[in-house]
Design an enzyme around this catalytic site. Structure first.
Site, short mmCIF file in Angstrom:
data_model
loop_
_atom_site.label_atom_id
_atom_site.label_comp_id
_atom_site.label_asym_id
_atom_site.label_seq_id
_atom_site.Cartn_x
_atom_site.Cartn_y
_atom_site.Cartn_z
N ARG A 131 0.75 -1.26 0.21
CA ARG A 131 0.29 0.04 0.08
C ARG A 131 0.91 1.29 -0.11
O ARG A 131 2.01 1.18 0.39
CB ARG A 131 -0.89 -0.03 1.24
CG ARG A 131 -1.90 -1.10 1.41
CD ARG A 131 -2.54 -1.16 2.52
NE ARG A 131 -3.72 -2.05 2.66
CZ ARG A 131 -3.64 -3.38 3.09
NH1 ARG A 131 -2.34 -3.62 3.91
NH2 ARG A 131 -4.39 -4.30 3.26
N LYS A 156 -2.33 -2.45 7.59
CA LYS A 156 -3.62 -2.13 7.79
C LYS A 156 -4.11 -2.81 8.71
O LYS A 156 -3.93 -4.11 8.87
CB LYS A 156 -4.38 -2.43 6.61
CG LYS A 156 -6.01 -1.69 6.48
CD LYS A 156 -6.54 -1.90 5.37
CE LYS A 156 -8.09 -1.29 5.46
NZ LYS A 156 -8.76 -1.50 4.10
N HIS A 262 -2.56 2.84 -5.75
CA HIS A 262 -3.16 1.74 -5.40
C HIS A 262 -3.24 0.54 -6.56
O HIS A 262 -3.31 -0.41 -6.51
CB HIS A 262 -4.23 2.06 -4.63
CG HIS A 262 -5.02 0.72 -3.59
ND1 HIS A 262 -3.82 0.68 -2.72
CD2 HIS A 262 -5.86 -0.05 -3.54
CE1 HIS A 262 -4.55 -0.47 -1.90
NE2 HIS A 262 -5.59 -0.71 -2.51
N ARG A 265 -0.79 -2.07 -6.73
CA ARG A 265 -1.18 -3.09 -5.77
C ARG A 265 -2.25 -4.02 -6.41
O ARG A 265 -1.66 -5.43 -6.39
CB ARG A 265 -1.33 -2.68 -4.44
CG ARG A 265 -1.98 -3.77 -3.46
CD ARG A 265 -2.22 -2.92 -2.02
NE ARG A 265 -3.23 -3.82 -1.16
CZ ARG A 265 -2.61 -4.60 -0.28
NH1 ARG A 265 -1.32 -4.97 -0.18
NH2 ARG A 265 -3.55 -5.33 0.60
N HIS A 288 -4.57 -9.48 3.48
CA HIS A 288 -6.01 -9.30 3.58
C HIS A 288 -6.31 -10.33 4.86
O HIS A 288 -6.02 -11.36 4.84
CB HIS A 288 -6.66 -9.90 2.38
CG HIS A 288 -6.65 -8.86 1.18
ND1 HIS A 288 -6.75 -9.20 -0.19
CD2 HIS A 288 -6.33 -7.69 1.22
CE1 HIS A 288 -6.39 -8.33 -0.87
NE2 HIS A 288 -6.32 -7.07 -0.15
N TYR A 297 -9.80 -10.38 -7.23
CA TYR A 297 -9.02 -10.18 -8.27
C TYR A 297 -9.36 -11.23 -9.36
O TYR A 297 -8.80 -11.21 -10.55
CB TYR A 297 -7.67 -10.27 -7.92
CG TYR A 297 -7.21 -9.11 -7.12
CD1 TYR A 297 -7.48 -7.79 -7.69
CD2 TYR A 297 -6.98 -9.25 -5.67
CE1 TYR A 297 -6.80 -6.68 -6.78
CE2 TYR A 297 -6.71 -8.26 -4.93
CZ TYR A 297 -6.75 -7.13 -5.44
OH TYR A 297 -6.39 -6.01 -4.49
#
Length: 315
Positions: A131, A156, A262, A265, A288, A297
């Site tokens: 990120r 995150k 982003h 990524r 994640h 994705y």
């Protein structure tokens, strides 16, 4: 009131950006209601405030939810209010959108329009799946060239994770570290050379903030005063510098897609899927929490509906 909010946010170890966002929304909420004390208000005022944001402000669902999170934090964590109406307030539903993904040729074109530090940072976003803030906050000790690994600290959700360090970036990164080392030495000679440390480590290890390993890989060009303590020191490079560079590069490369930092990524994850790597591996590399987040994705690959041969083509 706002000082109490700041104190509670810091007590819970929440991010500085979260503190800024929460304080901003709470201030707007109080002003929108004639400066009444939040203890005198409740669900009707919150619902009205969120509705005005959506109707008059036209803000997105995520922005509405951020405002609601700030107000719920105010009532639960600061005012200590635990009332049924807090759970009855519904969050705005976020629309399901597919991420913007660049092809390998488009990534090459975008990176080809960048140079220097901006090129190196953008290459890390794509090559390691970072990120934006994870990239600018990299510390020297987080790079392991011998194992070709990179550790993301406090990503995150406050989580650490391990991801790949592209071997093709080893040389440029070593050169960047040499430049960062020269800057650090100049700061030490000038009586500075200390950086901000998380989790009160500066109190536990008084000299750690001056250690080379804790320095930022991408230091700012000038020293600045820490807004929380007023101490002058060198922070990391401002993220807007890279954002502007990528935006200009996208225009020069003639890319029609609204590519941002982003997007690199997103492209990292999609291209790994195309190469045959499994979702679980990519989930760990991206950090994640749920594999369902990573599954999005698969919708931008030549799989699913687009990977099935039409019966008309078979005929």
């Amino acid at each position: 009131m706002l000082d109490q909010v700041r104190g509670r946010v810091r007590r819970l170890g929440m991010a500085r950006r979260t503190e800024e966002a929460y304080v901003g929304w709470i201030r707007r909420f109080i002003l929108a209601n004639g400066k009444r004390h939040p203890a005198e208000m409740g669900a009707p005022e919150i619902e009205h405030f969120l509705t005005r944001l959506a109707v008059d402000g036209g803000v997105s669902a995520s922005t509405q939810n951020q405002a609601l999170s700030a107000l719920l934090f105010l009532y639960r964590q600061v005012l200590g209010v635990e009332l049924p109406w807090l759970d009855g307030i519904e969050r705005a539903k976020k629309p399901q959108r597919l991420p913007v993904v660049l092809t390998r040729a488009e990534v090459a074109a975008l990176l080809g329009e960048l140079s220097g530090t901006a090129w190196l940072m953008a290459s890390l976003l794509y090559g390691s799946g970072l990120r934006l803030m994870e990239c600018v906050r990299l510390r020297v000790k987080d790079l392991d060239f011998s194992r070709a690994e990179l550790i993301v600290r406090q990503g995150k959700g406050g989580k650490d994770r391990l991801t790949m360090l592209p071997r093709s970036l080893a040389g440029p990164l070593q050169a960047q570290l040499s430049e960062a080392s020269r800057i650090h030495q100049r700061d030490l000679e000038a009586g500075f050379g200390r950086v901000w440390l998380p989790d009160a480590l500066a109190s536990k290890y008084p000299n750690a903030s001056a250690d080379w390993g804790w320095q930022y890989v991408f230091p700012a060009s000038v020293r600045s005063c820490d807004p929380r303590g007023g101490i002058e020191r060198r922070h990391h490079l401002d993220e807007s510098t890279l954002q502007r560079a990528v935006k200009r590069a996208r225009v020069r490369a003639g890319l029609v897609k609204p590519a941002t930092c982003h997007t690199l990524r997103h492209s990292f994850a999609t291209h790994l899927l195309e190469a045959g790597y499994d979702l679980r591996t990519i989930q760990e590399l991206l950090g994640h929490k749920d594999v369902a987040t990573t599954q999005i994705y698969t919708h931008v690959l030549n799989r699913g509906g687009k990977g099935v041969l039409s019966p008309l083509d078979r005929a």
